[in-house]
Design a protein around this motif. Structure first.
Motif, PDB file in Angstrom:
ATOM      1  N   CYS A 574     -57.890  36.251 -38.245  1.00  0.00           N
ATOM      2  CA  CYS A 574     -56.479  35.821 -37.760  1.00  0.00           C
ATOM      3  C   CYS A 574     -55.536  36.582 -37.247  1.00  0.00           C
ATOM      4  O   CYS A 574     -55.465  37.720 -37.998  1.00  0.00           O
ATOM      5  CB  CYS A 574     -55.935  34.991 -38.987  1.00  0.00           C
ATOM      6  SG  CYS A 574     -54.282  34.089 -38.708  1.00  0.00           S
ATOM      7  N   ILE A 576     -52.255  36.390 -37.311  1.00  0.00           N
ATOM      8  CA  ILE A 576     -51.125  36.137 -38.121  1.00  0.00           C
ATOM      9  C   ILE A 576     -51.448  37.002 -39.469  1.00  0.00           C
ATOM     10  O   ILE A 576     -50.771  37.973 -39.960  1.00  0.00           O
ATOM     11  CB  ILE A 576     -50.791  35.102 -38.440  1.00  0.00           C
ATOM     12  CG1 ILE A 576     -50.345  34.249 -36.873  1.00  0.00           C
ATOM     13  CG2 ILE A 576     -49.437  34.973 -39.233  1.00  0.00           C
ATOM     14  CD1 ILE A 576     -49.744  32.999 -37.228  1.00  0.00           C
ATOM     15  N   CYS A 577     -52.269  36.478 -40.189  1.00  0.00           N
ATOM     16  CA  CYS A 577     -52.775  37.075 -41.510  1.00  0.00           C
ATOM     17  C   CYS A 577     -53.666  38.277 -41.575  1.00  0.00           C
ATOM     18  O   CYS A 577     -53.783  39.069 -42.569  1.00  0.00           O
ATOM     19  CB  CYS A 577     -53.082  36.048 -42.594  1.00  0.00           C
ATOM     20  SG  CYS A 577     -54.465  35.312 -42.247  1.00  0.00           S
ATOM     21  N   HIS A 598     -55.613  31.027 -38.315  1.00  0.00           N
ATOM     22  CA  HIS A 598     -55.998  29.931 -39.260  1.00  0.00           C
ATOM     23  C   HIS A 598     -54.882  28.860 -39.028  1.00  0.00           C
ATOM     24  O   HIS A 598     -53.885  28.968 -38.562  1.00  0.00           O
ATOM     25  CB  HIS A 598     -55.534  30.441 -40.653  1.00  0.00           C
ATOM     26  CG  HIS A 598     -56.642  31.296 -41.385  1.00  0.00           C
ATOM     27  ND1 HIS A 598     -56.288  32.692 -41.877  1.00  0.00           N
ATOM     28  CD2 HIS A 598     -58.026  31.238 -41.307  1.00  0.00           C
ATOM     29  CE1 HIS A 598     -57.460  33.307 -41.939  1.00  0.00           C
ATOM     30  NE2 HIS A 598     -58.363  32.432 -41.849  1.00  0.00           N
ATOM     31  N   CYS A 601     -51.563  29.287 -40.966  1.00  0.00           N
ATOM     32  CA  CYS A 601     -50.901  30.377 -40.597  1.00  0.00           C
ATOM     33  C   CYS A 601     -50.258  29.799 -39.355  1.00  0.00           C
ATOM     34  O   CYS A 601     -49.173  30.103 -39.024  1.00  0.00           O
ATOM     35  CB  CYS A 601     -51.885  31.635 -40.166  1.00  0.00           C
ATOM     36  SG  CYS A 601     -52.544  32.495 -41.708  1.00  0.00           S
ATOM     37  N   LYS A 604     -47.364  27.231 -40.073  1.00  0.00           N
ATOM     38  CA  LYS A 604     -46.737  27.505 -41.393  1.00  0.00           C
ATOM     39  C   LYS A 604     -45.238  27.398 -40.988  1.00  0.00           C
ATOM     40  O   LYS A 604     -44.335  26.687 -41.923  1.00  0.00           O
ATOM     41  CB  LYS A 604     -47.015  28.836 -41.940  1.00  0.00           C
ATOM     42  CG  LYS A 604     -46.179  29.189 -43.175  1.00  0.00           C
ATOM     43  CD  LYS A 604     -46.532  30.544 -43.540  1.00  0.00           C
ATOM     44  CE  LYS A 604     -46.023  30.876 -45.037  1.00  0.00           C
ATOM     45  NZ  LYS A 604     -46.431  32.349 -45.484  1.00  0.00           N
TER      46      LYS A 604
END
Length: 919
Positions: A574, A576-577, A598, A601, A604
């Motif tokens: 991912c 982002i994370c 994700h 993510c 969010k």
């Protein structure tokens, strides 16, 4: 007529029994030579008729009186002219009736107490309960009754005993000097009060003018008080007679307390709001909850300014709350080093006493804990006293009145849909939500009943799978870690739901089964829906996932897929994370550049994306900053025109070497790059190909940022001063330098000083390997413990400094063993060999990073800057000698300045005088 002793007179005295034997003076009135009042028979007179008269009572008054109301010292009968006191030359003031006199006086020199003879004898008879003597000693008329006391007493003073109006009673003296209720004539001589257990309080003269320990007033009412002379403790008669009297020992305050209804001191009930002693702001605050105090309340007996609401004072030190059954809530002072805490119910800060569960790290304001306790006990009648400014009231037009009010804290639905609410914004409550059941048997958790409780553990709702940080209640089972929102628990699940982004409807599974949601890729075991045709099982909320979104984290549109086919065996992380995405389940994917996210993510932050409603609309690419003029056989642009430069740019290599910096990011030139053959201007290929407008995930505004140049600014990410290329927000006008924009592009980044790829984590708390500083967001390595600040990640690999003729290289570790000490060759200070520094291997020169780079490493000197206050263009310069004075502030320009580009114009100003950037 009888003879008698002279009672201190030079002639013998005779007792006159008949009124006609009196010899009056010229005014027709004969006065007593001791008390000064009119004489009537029986009395004593001088046998030589010298005008000396004495009341019989005054003549028989003892020269030394041991008065029950002043038992500390005897009262001596003295001529006032013989008392050595400044004001006695003109007379004295009686401490009982407050009237002036110049005759004989009962005097206590220790207490400076003065009493008329009649006042001393009157009060003596009061103490001896010898009321039959009062009409002869002090009153012109005996005590009488009246049926219409209001009319006769409208000009009379209050009772000297209790200080209440005489009109409330029927027994009084019409002599306004000593008005006395019948009840006050029977006051007890001694009184035991709970606020002073050491000694009994004795009825005594109010001589020392000490403040009352109950109402704290230091008034000068004549009459009596109850007091303890050794302890200097005094209470007014009316204060001592109040009921109820309570004494409370506060567990977190060093002084005793007594209950009041409006004033401060060892806890007595005070009923008047005006008795409160306000602070300088005109407000008295409760020392437990911090809110404004109103009667009834408690206050400190030592006058230290400590107040407590009656409700707060009676709040239990240990509260077994029905909404937090696991542990008791203990009352304690604010538990944190800053003295502040956040209430887990109302989300507001507090700095006073708090109900706290240390096991669950749960904090509640006193009023919030008691408010919810009354909710649990269904004791709604207490709410207006505990937590609300007003009681719950009905409204016929809730839409208008509630337009600025939040949702109900119970079910989270808008209050305007209902008619019952609280106008206090802190605790808005539907009428229906005051009656929600404490326990609930739910079909999705048959093992145990669900109990209404605080949303303290922030667990995901098992029905909607949302993790919320909201205040209010949830239904939960603590042993099973099972939580559902109130609104989710009350909903009846639909058996069939049509999806907007899937061709088949979803059917409710009527059994509780554990599953992995094919919509978002997270776990679930309650309220599952399935598509039998596609073999898909998802959460209820995931049925309505948007199909296509435009995210700030990516330059292209992202498509939601329930599973993603990969031809090779690559692991997709991912963006982002940076954790792996399971492609067998739902994700958001970009087919153009293989970027994957994700679902949780990507969705969010609601402000970080927008839903693409029209899927057929053609995606417009970001406008390029360059126009390609020539390309090579591989399709690579070799000659371009950049919109921020007047000349054409050529693809390197540059025969002049790489001493220059990129005019876009101000980092040293490295291949591949573009250069200008007509002037000194270079751009890294990556910097040149950045678009004119760009979305960045780390900026809060929704609008894209525009590429700018030649403006002095401070980067909002790294806080460095620069005038190179930057992206500027069209809304807030904040700017981000190219180094940060490029470094923070989602995905893996490479660093020349580390062998593994680095990923940026927004909330990483650690220690930077380059400078040793604490991080609150950093580049981290998944394979080892390597961490870098954003500023350290963008440090130039090479740099020049006048301390060495060669280029200095950024070095990450000093392994020289010849010396135990390491120094900087520029500032000559000590240097930690474990942190990064610049080094010349040829000359063995070593220096701190920022000693080499200086204060403005990314500021282009001799570049043009347009100022509105000056008619000519200005250029950035750094003065080293003969510092001229700034034309704006008059101080020497010892650092970076702006001077006029025309030689004949001597205009020069500091950088910060022209570009007021807050560092």
């Amino acid at each position: 007529m009888e003879g008698s002793n002279n009672y201190g007179h030079q002639h013998p005295l005779l007792l006159i029994l008949n009124e006609d034997q009196l010899i009056y003076n010229q005014s027709g009135v004969t006065h007593c030579s001791r008390c000064g009042e009119k004489v009537s028979a029986p009395c004593f007179c001088c046998v030589d008729h010298c005008g000396f008269y004495l009341h019989k009572v005054c003549a028989e008054a003892p020269l030394e009186l041991n008065h029950p109301f002043h038992h500390d010292h005897p009262l001596l009968l003295m001529d006032s002219h013989l008392i050595t006191k400044p004001n006695y030359s003109s007379g004295y003031i009686c401490n009982f009736c407050d009237e002036e006199d110049n005759k004989f006086v009962y005097h206590c020199s220790c207490c400076e107490l003065d009493l008329h003879i009649k006042c001393a004898m009157f009060t003596f008879n009061i103490a001896e309960n010898n009321l039959k003597e009062l009409d002869h000693v002090t009153l012109q008329h005996p005590l009488i009754s009246t049926e219409n006391g209001d009319e006769q007493l409208e000009d009379d003073s209050k009772c000297f005993g209790c200080r209440e109006p005489l009109a409330k009673y029927t027994h009084f003296s019409p002599d306004c000097g000593f008005n006395l209720h019948e009840k006050c004539a029977e006051l007890p001589f001694e009184l035991n009060l709970v606020c002073h257990r050491e000694h009994p309080l004795v009825l005594q003269f109010y001589s020392e003018r000490i403040s009352c320990e109950i109402c704290c007033r230091r008034t000068r009412p004549r009459g009596f008080v109850y007091g303890c002379s050794p302890c200097k403790f005094v209470v007014h008669i009316e204060c001592a007679s109040q009921s109820p009297l309570q004494v409370i020992k506060s567990t977190n305050h060093e002084h005793p307390f007594t209950l009041f209804n409006g004033h401060q001191h060892p806890l007595f009930l005070m009923l008047n709001q005006e008795q409160l002693m306000d602070n300088q702001r005109g407000v008295t605050d409760c020392s437990r909850c911090g809110e404004k105090v109103s009667a009834p309340c408690f206050c400190c007996a030592e006058h230290c300014g400590f107040y407590i609401h009656k409700v707060c004072a009676k709040a239990p030190l240990e509260l077994n709350h029905p909404f937090h059954l696991n542990h008791p809530l203990l009352m304690q002072n604010a538990p944190y080093s800053s003295g502040m805490y956040i209430c887990n119910f109302c989300n507001k800060s507090g700095h006073k006493s708090v109900y706290r569960c240390s096991s669950c790290e749960l904090d509640f304001h006193i009023k919030c804990a008691l408010f919810t306790f009354n909710i649990a006990e269904n004791n709604l009648k207490q709410l207006e006293h505990v937590a609300l400014q007003h009681p719950l009231i009905p409204s016929e037009n809730g839409d208008e009145k509630l337009k600025d009010v939040f949702n109900c804290f119970g079910c989270r639905e808008p209050l305007a849909n209902y008619t019952r609410f609280s106008p206090c914004r802190g605790f808005n409550l539907h009428e229906k939500c005051t009656e929600i059941p404490f326990k609930l048997n739910h079909v999705w958790h048959r093992k145990h009943p669900l109990v209404l409780q605080f949303n303290s553990e922030r667990l995901s709702c098992k029905i909607c799978c949302q993790v919320t940080m909201r205040r209010g209640f949830v239904y939960g089972c603590s042993p099973c870690k099972f939580v559902v929102h109130i609104e989710c628990a009350s909903q009846s699940p639909l058996k069939v739901i049509k999806s907007t982004n899937h061709e088949h409807p979803f059917t409710l599974l009527l059994r509780q089964v554990p599953f992995t949601c094919d919509g978002c890729g997270t776990e679930g075991n309650h309220v599952a829906y399935s598509c039998g045709a596609c073999n898909i099982i998802i959460h209820k909320n995931c049925i309505s996932l948007p199909r296509i979104i435009k995210s700030k984290w990516h330059d292209h549109r992202l498509l939601h897929t329930y599973f993603h086919h990969i031809e090779d065996f690559r692991v997709l992380n991912c963006l982002i994370c940076h954790d792996e995405v399971n492609t067998e389940h739902g994700s958001y994917y970009c087919s153009k550049c293989n970027g994957i996210f994700h679902v949780k993510c990507a969705l969010k932050d609601k402000d970080s994306y927008e839903i693409v409603e029209n899927e057929d609309e053609i995606e417009m690419p970001n406008e390029s900053s360059i126009i390609v003029i020539e390309s090579n056989d591989a399709g690579e642009a070799t000659k371009i025109k950049h919109f921020k430069h007047m000349h054409n740019l050529m693809l390197g290599p540059f025969v002049g070497g790489y001493e220059n910096s990129c005019d876009g990011c101000m980092l040293p030139i490295s291949d591949p790059f573009y250069y200008c053959s007509e002037c000194v201007f270079s751009l890294h290929k990556a910097c040149a190909e950045l678009p004119k407008m760009k979305n960045v995930w780390h900026h809060d505004c929704k609008e894209p940022l525009a590429l700018i140049s030649d403006k002095g600014f401070m980067c909002e990410q790294c806080w460095e001063i620069s005038n190179a290329f930057a992206y500027e927000c069209c809304g807030c006008e904040r700017k981000i330098c190219l180094r940060c924009v490029i470094a923070l592009i989602p995905g893996a980044r490479t660093c020349l000083k580390h062998e593994h790829p680095l990923f940026y984590y927004t909330k990483h708390n650690g220690k930077c390997n380059a400078c040793g500083g604490t991080t609150h967001g950093a580049f981290c390595c998944k394979d080892c413990d390597f961490v870098l600040h954003l500023r350290c990640f963008s440090l130039p690999i090479t740099a020049r400094h006048k301390c060495d003729e060669h280029l200095l290289s950024l070095t990450h570790h000093d392994d020289n063993s010849y010396s135990e000490h390491h120094y900087c060759d520029i500032c000559e200070g000590s240097r930690d060999p474990n942190y990064w520094f610049y080094n010349c291997a040829t000359c063995d020169t070593s220096a701190h990073v920022y000693c080499v780079l200086g204060n403005y490493p990314f500021l282009k000197l001799r570049s043009i800057y347009e100022e509105n206050d000056h008619p000519h263009p200005l250029t950035f310069v750094k003065k080293k000698y003969y510092y001229p004075d700034c034309d704006k502030c008059g101080k020497p320009c010892e650092d970076v300045a702006l001077e006029c580009s025309k030689p004949e114009c001597k205009y020069i100003v500091h950088r910060y005088c022209v570009i007021p950037i807050c560092l």
